[in-house]
Every structure is written in structure tokens, then in C-alpha cells.
Design an enzyme around this catalytic site. Structure first.
Site, short mmCIF file in Angstrom:
data_model
loop_
_atom_site.label_atom_id
_atom_site.label_comp_id
_atom_site.label_asym_id
_atom_site.label_seq_id
_atom_site.Cartn_x
_atom_site.Cartn_y
_atom_site.Cartn_z
NE ARG A 94 10.98 53.62 11.05
CZ ARG A 94 11.09 54.10 9.84
NH1 ARG A 94 10.54 55.27 9.53
NH2 ARG A 94 11.76 53.47 8.91
CG ASP A 123 12.45 50.66 10.82
OD1 ASP A 123 12.69 51.26 11.87
OD2 ASP A 123 12.76 51.09 9.70
#
Length: 420
Positions: A94, A123
Site C-alpha cells: 500500500r 485498505d
């Protein structure tokens, strides 16, 4: 008149294709962004699809090398792990994806960024905290948290109906009822039939790693060299051809280790974990690369890392860094502080580990260091009186016993028995 330009994290799948069309419907101009983090993806087909839907431009950023050097290898140095099992494959990708997306947004003059993360996952937090750290003035459009979007698309049928209405080609079927996220470190499987934690994943779900039962009957031996805790050389002989391979490039090393692990059934896990947003989640992961590198690194540290340094690192740096990564707090002052502690702990982690990969197992065959070994066979030997005299241990025990005796005396005085 356009409301402005938005940089959308685009995968080519159903959700982000619908979001792309919806953003256009709302009056935004959209630049579709894709990050190559080593996933098996037809990027050109996704580019063509985004342009057909109406994206102004598609930008594909190859960040694989940066992912390996700046994110994966430091995670190996610190032995990063979440809840004892999950090696953070999704979490690790990420920061590098978010950084690349913000770079593209700035280059293309976008006032906002958008993503297709659900409102119940980790996320959305990982991406958005990264966005705000990297570009504090950026606006984030998160459709799955907007009532006008999630009320309109309440389920999969609504998404498919909209795709048909807009002429968006989709590949989704009911044959594989789960969602995936892939990068070169791992792949995750969640949702669908996996939401029942007692449902055994079907054999055909697993994409990257050979079923250990079907893996080769001949072990695959490999040798990994580390410098300051970073893997710098892989040596192995191909069992099929007999050819010896020596790999030193960081990206190629990662790819070779990953492929060898996958072929030999290494790295499948199935867990129920605690999400940052306080929900439990069942996830299945294939994490061959991280499994092998972490196993080798942990083993080498036993030979070369000082006892007290290792304990401090394990108790604080490893656990804190892993938690921060999982929670999406990579670009924060506390994570910057923790990252600065990794390198000093790895100055002596130089040496070689020999491993065997066999039907899902990573077996350590041996380890050595020509410069940093803290192991002395003579001192440790049960057959030689060297290092310190046996009588020295008597005093050591006596000192340690002072506190223990006081504990026993206090128990006896109170009439309380010490029990097992």
C-alpha cells in the site's frame, strides 16, 4: 463543464470499472492509474478497457523494484509479522502504490484521488492516511462510503446491471465467489464463501502456490546470503536441468525465491485476523517469498545478533512496525521513528543460510558467517572446560536465587502453597 480531474486507482475489475463510469457520470474527468507491483495482470487490456469506458488517460507505474528494495526487504530485516502468521503482503504494497498514485495525480493536475476500497476493510485506511501524508491538500473520493453510490449499487446485481447499461465488459462470474488482491509478495483471498471460517477453501481457489501434496518429491535446496539483514545473493541448482543459478539483482532475487517457493508448495495460510476497524476477518493468503526470506533471516540472527539487541528489537520494533504497517500508518512520525531503528539492529546480520524447500516446508540445513558469528563451538561445548569454570555458575545461580528465595519465604509465611 468538468468538475475537475480525478486520479482513480484502477484495476480493470468490476468495481473500479463501475466507479470509473460513475465518476464520469458525475461530471469528473478521470485519469486511471495502475501500479505494477508484480501482480499477474494484462495491463494493456486494462488500459484499453479504461479508455473505452471514457478515461482521459491511463498511467501504469512499474514500482516493483522500489517495492522490493524499500518495503519488502526492510520488512524482512525486522521480521515483520501480524498476529504471528500473516506476513503483511497486502499491507506492504500500500505505501508504494499510494506514493505512485499521488505522484501521478500531481503530474496530471488532479485535484482528487479515488479508490474502490470497501467501507469495512483496512485498505481504505491504508490508502487515505498515505494520501493525506503525501499530499495534505488532496481530496479523496471514496464511492463505497458515499450514500449516493452505495444506495444505488446495493449488491453485485446492481453493478452488473449498470455495466450492461453502459456497455462495460466484465469477466466476473459466480464460479469463483471470493475477492483477491495480488502483488509479487503474495495474494489474498477474502469474502464470498470464505466468510464462513469453517469452509475449507476449494483446491482450485489457490492460484500461485502448488498444493503441497502435489509438489515435487525431490527437495529444492537453496542458499541465501545476507548483508546487514538484506538478502543479496541467491544460489541454487535447478533440479530439472541441473543448471546452477546465482542471482544478485534485488528484483530478480525476489522473483526467483518466490517462484521456487510456489513450485514447492511453500507459503499457504488460512487465518481469522483482527482488522484495524475492530471486525474479525477470515483471509487466505499465499506468501511464498516472505515465508522463505523471513525463515532464513530469523535463523541467521540466531548466529550473529546480540541477545539483548534481539530481545529489544523483537519486543518493540518488530511488533510496533508490523502493527503500524497493518493499520496503514506507514507515512507517520511514529513509523518514521520505528523505521530508523531497523538498520542499527542489522549491522551484524551478515552471513549465509542453506535451506531446503519441500512440500510446503522450509527446512534450515545450516548457517554460517565468516565475519559476525557470535557462536563459539569451544565455549558452548559440553565436553570442554573453556569460556568459564563450572564453579562460576554456582555464584551466578546464587545471585539469581536471592529473589526467588524471598518469593518462596513470603509464600510460606502466608501459608500459601506454590502450585503448578
Amino acid at each position: 463543464m468538468s468538475k475537475g480531474k480525478v486520479c482513480l486507482a484502477y484495476s480493470g475489475g468490476l468495481d473500479t470499472s463501475i466507479i470509473l463510469a460513475w465518476l464520469l457520470e458525475q461530471g469528473y474527468e478521470v485519469v486511471a492509474f495502475m501500479a505494477d507491483v508484480g501482480q499477474e495482470e494484462d495491463f494493456e487490456a486494462a488500459r484499453a478497457k479504461a479508455l473505452k469506458i471514457g478515461a482521459t488517460k491511463v498511467v501504469i507505474s512499474d514500482v516493483r523494484e522500489q517495492f522490493v528494495k524499500d518495503i519488502i526487504f526492510p520488512a524482512v530485516q525486522v521480521n515483520a509479522v501480524y498476529e504471528d502468521v500473516y506476513l503483511l503482503g497486502t499491507s506492504l504494497a500500500r505505501p508504494v502504490i499510494a506514493k505512485a498514485q499521488i505522484d501521478v495525480a500531481e503530474q496530471e493536475g488532479c485535484f482528487a484521488v479515488s479508490h474502490g476500497c470497501t467501507g469495512k476493510g483496512n485498505d481504505q485506511i491504508r490508502f487515505e492516511l498515505s494520501f493525506y501524508a503525501l499530499k495534505p491538500d488532496v481530496q479523496v473520493i471514496a464511492p463505497w462510503r458515499l450514500p449516493e453510490f452505495f444506495n444505488r449499487f446495493a449488491g453485485r446485481k446492481d453493478l452488473l446491471d449498470y455495466a450492461a447499461e453502459k456497455g462495460i465488459p466484465v469477466a466476473q462470474t459466480k464460479a469463483k465467489p471470493w475477492s483477491t488482491d495480488e502483488n509479487m509478495a503474495h495474494i489474498s483471498y477474502e469474502a464470498g464463501i470464505l466468510e464462513d471460517p469453517n469452509t475449507t477453501p476449494p483446491k482450485d481457489m489457490w492460484k500461485l502456490i502448488t498444493d503441497p501434496m502435489d509438489a515435487p518429491n525431490t527437495p529444492q535446496d537453496i542458499t541465501l546470503d545476507f548483508e546487514k539483514g538484506i538478502p543479496v545473493k541467491l544460489t541454487y541448482k535447478d533440479n530439472a536441468t541441473g543448471k546452477e543459478h546465482v542471482v544478485t539483482d534485488a528484483l530478480e532475487l525476489a522473483l526467483h525465491v518466490s517462484n521456487l517457493g510456489r513450485a514447492n508448495g511453500v507459503g499457504r495460510i488460512d487465518i481469522v485476523e483482527n482488522r484495524y476497524i475492530n471486525l474479525k476477518s477470515r483471509g487466505c493468503y499465499e506468501q511464498a517469498l516472505l515465508t522463505i526470506l523471513r525463515k532464513a533471516h530469523v535463523d541467521l540472527e540466531g548466529l550473529v545478533l546480540d541477545k539483548e539487541v534481539r530481545q529489544l528489537r523483537d519486543q518493540f520494533v518488530t511488533t510496533t512496525y508490523s502493527k503500524l504497517l497493518y493499520n496503514g500508518s506507514y507515512f507517520t512520525p511514529e513509523c518514521e521513528f520505528i523505521r530508523a531503528m531497523i538498520e542499527p539492529s542489522q549491522k551484524t546480520v551478515n552471513g549465509t543460510v542453506r535451506l531446503s524447500l519441500y512440500k510446503g516446508n522450509v527446512i534450515v540445513l545450516g548457517r554460517y558467517s565468516n565475519t559476525e558469528s557470535l557462536y563459539d563451538a569451544t565455549e558452548s561445548s559440553m565436553d570442554e572446560l573453556t569460556g568459564f569454570l563450572p564453579t562460576d555458575t554456582t555464584g551466578f545461580i546464587a545471585i539469581q536465587a536471592i529473589r526467588v528465595k524471598k518469593f518462596g519465604e513470603a509464600k510460606k509465611a502466608s501459608g500459601e502453597k506454590i502450585t503448578l
